[in-house]
Write a protein that holds these residues in place. Structure first.
Motif, PDB file in Angstrom:
ATOM      1  N   HIS A  55       0.830  -1.213   0.000  1.00  0.00           N
ATOM      2  CA  HIS A  55       0.000   0.000   0.000  1.00  0.00           C
ATOM      3  C   HIS A  55       0.860   1.257   0.000  1.00  0.00           C
ATOM      4  O   HIS A  55       0.467   2.289   0.553  1.00  0.00           O
ATOM      5  CB  HIS A  55      -0.923   0.002   1.222  1.00  0.00           C
ATOM      6  N   ALA A  56       2.032   1.187  -0.621  1.00  0.00           N
ATOM      7  CA  ALA A  56       2.960   2.316  -0.605  1.00  0.00           C
ATOM      8  C   ALA A  56       2.343   3.573  -1.188  1.00  0.00           C
ATOM      9  O   ALA A  56       2.499   4.672  -0.642  1.00  0.00           O
ATOM     10  CB  ALA A  56       4.240   1.955  -1.368  1.00  0.00           C
ATOM     11  N   ASP A  57       1.615   3.434  -2.301  1.00  0.00           N
ATOM     12  CA  ASP A  57       1.023   4.613  -2.945  1.00  0.00           C
ATOM     13  C   ASP A  57       0.017   5.300  -2.042  1.00  0.00           C
ATOM     14  O   ASP A  57      -0.026   6.530  -1.951  1.00  0.00           O
ATOM     15  CB  ASP A  57       0.358   4.217  -4.267  1.00  0.00           C
ATOM     16  N   GLU A  58      -0.828   4.488  -1.375  1.00  0.00           N
ATOM     17  CA  GLU A  58      -1.828   5.073  -0.477  1.00  0.00           C
ATOM     18  C   GLU A  58      -1.176   5.771   0.714  1.00  0.00           C
ATOM     19  O   GLU A  58      -1.620   6.830   1.152  1.00  0.00           O
ATOM     20  CB  GLU A  58      -2.797   3.997   0.031  1.00  0.00           C
ATOM     21  N   ILE A  59      -0.096   5.181   1.234  1.00  0.00           N
ATOM     22  CA  ILE A  59       0.598   5.786   2.375  1.00  0.00           C
ATOM     23  C   ILE A  59       1.187   7.129   1.984  1.00  0.00           C
ATOM     24  O   ILE A  59       1.156   8.086   2.755  1.00  0.00           O
ATOM     25  CB  ILE A  59       1.699   4.837   2.904  1.00  0.00           C
ATOM     26  N   ARG A  60       1.717   7.215   0.772  1.00  0.00           N
ATOM     27  CA  ARG A  60       2.319   8.463   0.317  1.00  0.00           C
ATOM     28  C   ARG A  60       1.278   9.551   0.067  1.00  0.00           C
ATOM     29  O   ARG A  60       1.508  10.717   0.377  1.00  0.00           O
ATOM     30  CB  ARG A  60       3.107   8.226  -0.974  1.00  0.00           C
ATOM     31  N   SER A  61       0.135   9.178  -0.499  1.00  0.00           N
ATOM     32  CA  SER A  61      -0.782  10.186  -1.035  1.00  0.00           C
ATOM     33  C   SER A  61      -2.024  10.456  -0.199  1.00  0.00           C
ATOM     34  O   SER A  61      -2.644  11.508  -0.349  1.00  0.00           O
ATOM     35  CB  SER A  61      -1.228   9.774  -2.447  1.00  0.00           C
ATOM     36  N   ASP A  62      -2.411   9.527   0.680  1.00  0.00           N
ATOM     37  CA  ASP A  62      -3.675   9.663   1.422  1.00  0.00           C
ATOM     38  C   ASP A  62      -3.383   9.969   2.890  1.00  0.00           C
ATOM     39  O   ASP A  62      -2.891   9.105   3.617  1.00  0.00           O
ATOM     40  CB  ASP A  62      -4.472   8.366   1.308  1.00  0.00           C
ATOM     41  N   PRO A  63      -3.702  11.191   3.377  1.00  0.00           N
ATOM     42  CA  PRO A  63      -3.396  11.536   4.772  1.00  0.00           C
ATOM     43  C   PRO A  63      -4.079  10.634   5.788  1.00  0.00           C
ATOM     44  O   PRO A  63      -3.495  10.293   6.818  1.00  0.00           O
ATOM     45  CB  PRO A  63      -3.906  12.982   4.890  1.00  0.00           C
ATOM     46  N   VAL A  64      -5.330  10.241   5.522  1.00  0.00           N
ATOM     47  CA  VAL A  64      -6.066   9.385   6.462  1.00  0.00           C
ATOM     48  C   VAL A  64      -5.422   8.007   6.524  1.00  0.00           C
ATOM     49  O   VAL A  64      -5.192   7.453   7.598  1.00  0.00           O
ATOM     50  CB  VAL A  64      -7.551   9.277   6.053  1.00  0.00           C
ATOM     51  N   PHE A  65      -5.122   7.460   5.357  1.00  0.00           N
ATOM     52  CA  PHE A  65      -4.464   6.151   5.300  1.00  0.00           C
ATOM     53  C   PHE A  65      -3.107   6.204   5.995  1.00  0.00           C
ATOM     54  O   PHE A  65      -2.731   5.297   6.738  1.00  0.00           O
ATOM     55  CB  PHE A  65      -4.299   5.736   3.837  1.00  0.00           C
ATOM     56  N   ARG A  66      -2.361   7.287   5.743  1.00  0.00           N
ATOM     57  CA  ARG A  66      -1.047   7.465   6.359  1.00  0.00           C
ATOM     58  C   ARG A  66      -1.163   7.532   7.877  1.00  0.00           C
ATOM     59  O   ARG A  66      -0.359   6.953   8.612  1.00  0.00           O
ATOM     60  CB  ARG A  66      -0.396   8.735   5.807  1.00  0.00           C
ATOM     61  N   SER A  67      -2.193   8.226   8.363  1.00  0.00           N
ATOM     62  CA  SER A  67      -2.398   8.345   9.806  1.00  0.00           C
ATOM     63  C   SER A  67      -2.680   6.986  10.439  1.00  0.00           C
ATOM     64  O   SER A  67      -2.133   6.655  11.498  1.00  0.00           O
ATOM     65  CB  SER A  67      -3.554   9.307  10.083  1.00  0.00           C
ATOM     66  N   GLU A  68      -3.521   6.180   9.784  1.00  0.00           N
ATOM     67  CA  GLU A  68      -3.824   4.850  10.320  1.00  0.00           C
ATOM     68  C   GLU A  68      -2.593   3.948  10.294  1.00  0.00           C
ATOM     69  O   GLU A  68      -2.383   3.145  11.202  1.00  0.00           O
ATOM     70  CB  GLU A  68      -4.960   4.212   9.502  1.00  0.00           C
ATOM     71  N   PHE A  69      -1.770   4.111   9.264  1.00  0.00           N
ATOM     72  CA  PHE A  69      -0.533   3.331   9.188  1.00  0.00           C
ATOM     73  C   PHE A  69       0.403   3.682  10.344  1.00  0.00           C
ATOM     74  O   PHE A  69       1.020   2.805  10.953  1.00  0.00           O
ATOM     75  CB  PHE A  69       0.150   3.584   7.844  1.00  0.00           C
ATOM     76  N   VAL A  70       0.509   4.975  10.647  1.00  0.00           N
ATOM     77  CA  VAL A  70       1.347   5.412  11.776  1.00  0.00           C
ATOM     78  C   VAL A  70       0.846   4.797  13.072  1.00  0.00           C
ATOM     79  O   VAL A  70       1.635   4.357  13.928  1.00  0.00           O
ATOM     80  CB  VAL A  70       1.364   6.944  11.873  1.00  0.00           C
ATOM     81  N   LYS A  71      -0.479   4.745  13.244  1.00  0.00           N
ATOM     82  CA  LYS A  71      -1.052   4.160  14.465  1.00  0.00           C
ATOM     83  C   LYS A  71      -0.676   2.686  14.571  1.00  0.00           C
ATOM     84  O   LYS A  71      -0.377   2.187  15.660  1.00  0.00           O
ATOM     85  CB  LYS A  71      -2.563   4.335  14.475  1.00  0.00           C
TER      86      LYS A  71
END
Length: 247
Positions: A55-71
């Motif tokens: 899901h590299a593309d989503e992590i880079r481009s989607d703030p919500v997705f990135r936030s959940e990944f950080v969690k």
């Protein structure tokens, strides 16, 4: 007497042996549990790496997705931006996704510094994170940033010293871009200016039961640091938040 003493010593020795056996058993169980948890952690981290790569593309481009990944990272003790002492190749994200994500946060930090610099005369060095978010996301062609992204990016500025940090005032997050740390009294006074636009010595004295000297000291320090502006013509003097004056 000697017989009784012998029985007593034997019982004491038995008690010691029993205690040692319990201690050895406890150590064995603890070691087993630690090994089991370590295996589980390795499994989780491996699954997290596969997820990040998928899901590299989503992590880079989607703030919500990135936030959940950080969690998810935080839940298993992985700091995505921290470099591993055992691996000199860079941060966790840099290894999985290339330098794009790291570059995103470092570029974001630079843009935040620029916004803080441009607006310092307007707000005295305190700007709400939500306002920074609006300014960042109004620029076309840039990846959108969430509030969590901004807070994390400000965290990367910690090596610069005490110039930048996040402070909470009136239940809102602000970026502080002045070297002075706010003490409790100053934070209370600033919160009042955020709600009303200004404060005065009588307002602080009457509402907080502070001595006049305490009120004057707090407000004078805030004026000296540029966090409030004083209206000399008002009676009593009013100490205004710069952001209210420039609205």
């Amino acid at each position: 007497m000697s017989l009784r003493r012998g029985v007593g010593l034997a019982a004491f020795d038995n008690h010691q042996r029993t205690q040692q056996q319990y201690s050895d058993l406890g150590s064995t169980i603890l070691t087993s549990h630690i090994a089991e948890l370590s295996d589980q952690l390795v499994t989780f981290q491996s699954a997290l790496k596969k997820f990040a790569q998928s899901h590299a593309d989503e992590i880079r481009s989607d703030p919500v997705f990135r936030s959940e990944f950080v969690k998810m990272c935080t839940a298993i003790g992985v700091d995505p931006l921290a470099s591993s002492s055992a691996n000199r190749k860079g941060s966790f994200w840099a290894q999985l996704l290339g330098n794009d994500v790291n570059d995103f946060f470092f570029e974001l930090a630079v843009r935040i510094i620029e916004i803080c610099r441009r607006t310092k005369d307007e707000n005295g060095g305190l700007i709400e994170v939500e306002e920074v978010k609006k300014r960042l996301n109004s620029v076309a062609g840039k990846q959108p940033a969430s509030q969590e992204d901004i807070v994390r990016a400000v965290g990367t500025l910690a090596p610069l010293g005490h110039g930048f940090g996040i402070v909470k005032l009136a239940n809102k997050d602000f970026i502080r871009s002045v070297p002075q740390e706010l003490n409790r009294d100053q934070a209370v006074a600033i919160e009042a200016t955020q709600a009303l636009g200004y404060v005065s010595v009588p307002m602080l004295r009457d509402n907080l039961n502070w001595e006049t000297a305490r009120c004057v000291t707090v407000l004078d320090d805030l004026v000296a640091s540029g966090l409030v502006w004083v209206d000399e013509q008002a009676r009593p003097r009013e100490y205004w938040s710069p952001s209210w004056i420039t609205r």
